[in-house]
Design a protein around this motif. Sequence first.
Motif, mmCIF file in Angstrom:
data_model
loop_
_atom_site.group_PDB
_atom_site.id
_atom_site.type_symbol
_atom_site.label_atom_id
_atom_site.label_comp_id
_atom_site.label_asym_id
_atom_site.label_seq_id
_atom_site.Cartn_x
_atom_site.Cartn_y
_atom_site.Cartn_z
ATOM 1 N N ARG A 60 1.094 -1.235 -0.078
ATOM 2 C CA ARG A 60 -0.028 0.030 -0.039
ATOM 3 C C ARG A 60 0.753 1.493 0.141
ATOM 4 O O ARG A 60 1.804 1.316 0.460
ATOM 5 C CB ARG A 60 -0.799 0.055 1.196
ATOM 6 C CG ARG A 60 -0.342 -0.042 2.477
ATOM 7 C CD ARG A 60 -1.191 -0.145 3.811
ATOM 8 N NE ARG A 60 -0.284 -0.238 5.064
ATOM 9 C CZ ARG A 60 -0.945 0.006 6.014
ATOM 10 N NH1 ARG A 60 -2.329 0.179 6.183
ATOM 11 N NH2 ARG A 60 -0.059 -0.055 7.266
ATOM 12 N N LEU A 62 0.958 4.973 1.556
ATOM 13 C CA LEU A 62 0.593 5.894 2.646
ATOM 14 C C LEU A 62 0.755 7.490 2.621
ATOM 15 O O LEU A 62 1.887 7.887 1.900
ATOM 16 C CB LEU A 62 1.085 5.353 3.992
ATOM 17 C CG LEU A 62 0.967 3.814 4.375
ATOM 18 C CD1 LEU A 62 1.797 3.640 5.612
ATOM 19 C CD2 LEU A 62 -0.457 3.725 4.788
ATOM 20 N N PRO A 67 -3.570 5.149 4.430
ATOM 21 C CA PRO A 67 -3.729 4.335 3.461
ATOM 22 C C PRO A 67 -4.482 5.383 2.135
ATOM 23 O O PRO A 67 -5.196 5.918 2.430
ATOM 24 C CB PRO A 67 -4.271 3.350 3.593
ATOM 25 C CG PRO A 67 -4.431 3.209 5.244
ATOM 26 C CD PRO A 67 -4.367 4.456 5.845
#
Length: 303
Positions: A60, A62, A67
């Motif tokens: 992911r 950030l 996120p």
Amino acid sequence: MSELISTDKLSKKYRGKYALKDADLHISQGDIYGLIGRNGAGKTTLLKLINSQIRPSEGRVLMKGRPLVYGSPGIALGALVESPGFYPDFSALDNLRFKCQAMGRDKKGYAQSLLEIVELADTGSKKARQFSLGMKQRLGIALALVDEPELLILDEPINGMDPQGIKDIRELLVKLNRERGVTILISSHILDELAKFATTYGIIKDGLLITEFSREELEVRNTSGIEITAPDAQAVAAALKEGLHLQDIRLSSPQRLVIRDRVEAPDQVSRFLFDQRIYVSQLYVRQHSLEDYFMGLTGGNEA
């Protein structure tokens, strides 16, 4: 400084093969982050993932610790990834006006002010297709600035430019960073140029982000050395260890050694050897470059 962008085990696969694997990148507010790697290393893939142009296979992104939600980024981003997107038969001002209207930033004089920032205010009605490569890149940067981005993402913006064009882009980016507070993520394989203005670096090879370091850490990791050439380098090393208590001495050949201690005072080393009547044919301080460090990490000519 607070962390503006980071990635957590970010990966992207194409046809079962990783173009990017487990990338943990960290960009602080106010950085000029230089992403270094040869063509095909994964730089553009990483930039596109951060810019939401493609979605990750794993991991992911950030933004300020939260996120990334695709379709609703947590911060304002501006990007110039691959070639600049503009209407070639329109002027720089008209291109900016179209983008400003689309972004709800059509306040009177706003487009003109962006042209002034990138030093294209005097291009008049000249069509964008007639611009030089450097002018096209500056127009692309102006378009990326329309939404007042906190982060500006640039993919190889100086590739193919002449020295003056490279200098112009470098000065523009430093100005944006210092005067407007824009954090910049810039990829390039022109290492000596990045070394002139980036504050933080990341090195990527074969889809792996293998290290990150600040400008200050680079100076520590890639310390300069006093290089000495002499008929008997081992005897010179022994004399320096006994007489000046130097410890970090490495023999690179029977006739050559490198001293990492006392780099800031080569005259002391030179005077000691002279006083001891120890003959050396060469003594000089070598300043290692970002390219030297990159080559050492990525396998020399393989990179």
